[in-house]
Design an enzyme around this catalytic site. Structure first.
Site, short mmCIF file in Angstrom:
data_model
loop_
_atom_site.label_atom_id
_atom_site.label_comp_id
_atom_site.label_asym_id
_atom_site.label_seq_id
_atom_site.Cartn_x
_atom_site.Cartn_y
_atom_site.Cartn_z
N SER A 146 0.84 -1.20 0.00
CA SER A 146 0.00 0.00 0.00
C SER A 146 0.87 1.24 0.00
CB SER A 146 -0.91 0.03 1.23
OG SER A 146 -1.44 1.34 1.37
N HIS A 177 -1.22 -1.30 -4.25
CA HIS A 177 -2.48 -0.98 -3.57
C HIS A 177 -2.58 0.53 -3.35
CE1 HIS A 177 -5.94 -2.14 -1.05
NE2 HIS A 177 -5.55 -1.18 -0.22
N ASP A 215 -4.80 3.56 -1.85
CA ASP A 215 -5.86 3.86 -0.89
C ASP A 215 -6.42 5.26 -1.09
OD1 ASP A 215 -6.06 1.52 0.82
OD2 ASP A 215 -4.01 1.97 1.44
N MET A 257 -9.04 7.98 0.17
CA MET A 257 -9.85 8.35 1.35
C MET A 257 -10.41 9.75 1.17
SD MET A 257 -7.26 7.08 4.28
CE MET A 257 -6.64 5.39 4.35
N HIS A 260 -8.43 1.00 -3.89
CA HIS A 260 -9.35 0.77 -2.76
C HIS A 260 -10.05 2.09 -2.45
CE1 HIS A 260 -9.58 -0.37 1.83
NE2 HIS A 260 -10.78 -0.28 1.27
N MET A 301 -12.21 4.24 -0.39
CA MET A 301 -12.85 4.45 0.92
C MET A 301 -13.56 5.80 0.85
SD MET A 301 -9.70 3.03 3.20
CE MET A 301 -8.54 3.25 1.84
N MET A 337 -11.31 -6.16 5.59
CA MET A 337 -10.56 -5.16 6.37
C MET A 337 -10.21 -5.77 7.73
SD MET A 337 -10.17 -2.67 4.35
CE MET A 337 -9.21 -1.74 5.54
N ASP A 345 -6.53 -6.60 4.29
CA ASP A 345 -5.98 -5.23 4.31
C ASP A 345 -5.99 -4.67 5.73
OD1 ASP A 345 -5.13 -2.71 3.69
OD2 ASP A 345 -6.91 -2.15 2.52
C1 DX5 Z 1 -6.35 1.29 5.74
C2 DX5 Z 1 -5.90 1.09 4.31
C3 DX5 Z 1 -4.79 0.12 4.20
C4 DX5 Z 1 -3.53 0.60 4.85
C5 DX5 Z 1 -2.72 -0.58 5.26
O1 DX5 Z 1 -7.41 2.16 5.77
O2 DX5 Z 1 -6.97 0.60 3.53
O3 DX5 Z 1 -4.56 -0.30 2.87
O4 DX5 Z 1 -2.76 1.42 4.00
O5 DX5 Z 1 -1.63 -0.13 5.98
P1 DX5 Z 1 -0.93 -1.04 7.07
O6 DX5 Z 1 -0.40 -2.25 6.35
O7 DX5 Z 1 0.13 -0.15 7.62
O8 DX5 Z 1 -1.98 -1.42 8.10
ZN ZN Z 2 -6.49 -0.36 1.52
#
Ligand code: DX5
Ligand code: ZN
Length: 217
Positions: A8, A33, A35, A37, A66, A68, A137, A175
């Site tokens: 990620s 990956h 992320d 947000m 991903h 979110m 998750m 994840d």
């Molecule tokens: C959390 C994200 C993850 C995160 C994982 O909200 O969706 O993908 O980046 O990071 P680690 O491996 O540090 O938990």
């Molecule tokens: Zn993620």
């Protein structure tokens, strides 16, 4: 099939994104990956379309995006355009999840569904055949570096059972909080793809850390 690794980039050095993506290109990882947000679905803001497109311009591994975010349907085509190979939406963010999945597939992207820690695997019972990837998750989404929730193991086993029972092709992705202490047990429980952010990027040698995770399965 061998376990697949999806580092990620949330945990990477954002001031040197090109260098970080080139490092991942050289590594044994299978996906990158990404992320996204929005500060509404989760209490944090990461980055969006232009940064995703900039990463894609340098990436030689498929982008696993991903989302979110609330109203993900509205942004699916744009993330496909920005280079997503897999687009994952949250079950909790979609009132019409079946429609959202079809919408992702129409763009030519693979369709993923993520489940928050409180959402049971059974939520996907009537839709599992339509999904290419289920992201379980193992932390509450919003931040990297959180502690892994052990209940995840049971959810992986339950999901694997559902996938086999229904003859689905869905891959199981985990994840949050993945590291060398839980990766082998996750693979054993049925995980196909492991996302790892801080464990990879905070390690001394991310390429070796990716190889180490990959060697577990
Ligand atoms: C959390 C994200 C993850 C995160 C994982 O909200 O969706 O993908 O980046 O990071 P680690 O491996 O540090 O938990
Ligand atoms: Zn993620």
């Amino acid at each position: 099939m061998a376990v697949q690794i999806a580092p990620s980039v949330l945990a990477c050095d954002f001031a040197n994104i090109q260098r970080e993506i080139e490092m991942l290109n050289r590594s044994a990882c299978d996906y990158i990956h990404v992320d996204i947000m929005d500060g509404v679905f989760v209490p944090n803001i990461s980055f969006g379309l232009p940064v995703t497109a900039a990463m894609h311009a340098h990436a030689r591994k498929p982008l696993d995006v991903h989302l979110m975010i609330v109203n993900p349907d509205q942004y699916v085509a744009a993330f496909r355009e920005a280079g997503a190979a897999i687009i994952t939406v949250h079950a909790e963010a979609c009132t019409h999840l079946h429609r959202s999945i079809q919408g992702i597939k129409q763009t030519g992207s693979q369709a993923g569904v993520a489940l928050n820690p409180h959402t049971p695997v059974s939520f996907l019972e009537d839709i599992i055949e339509d999904i290419d990837l289920v992201c379980i998750m193992s932390v509450n989404p919003g931040f990297g570096g959180q502690k892994f929730i052990p209940r995840t193991y049971d959810k992986v086993r339950a999901l694997k059972e559902l996938i086999v029972k229904r003859g689905s092709q869905a891959k199981i992705e985990i994840d949050g909080g993945v590291q060398s202490g839980n990766a082998a047990a996750l693979i054993e429980a049925g995980a196909d793809i492991l996302v790892a952010g801080s464990f990879v990027f905070q390690s001394e040698d991310p390429i070796a850390t990716i190889a180490q995770l990959k060697a577990l399965g």
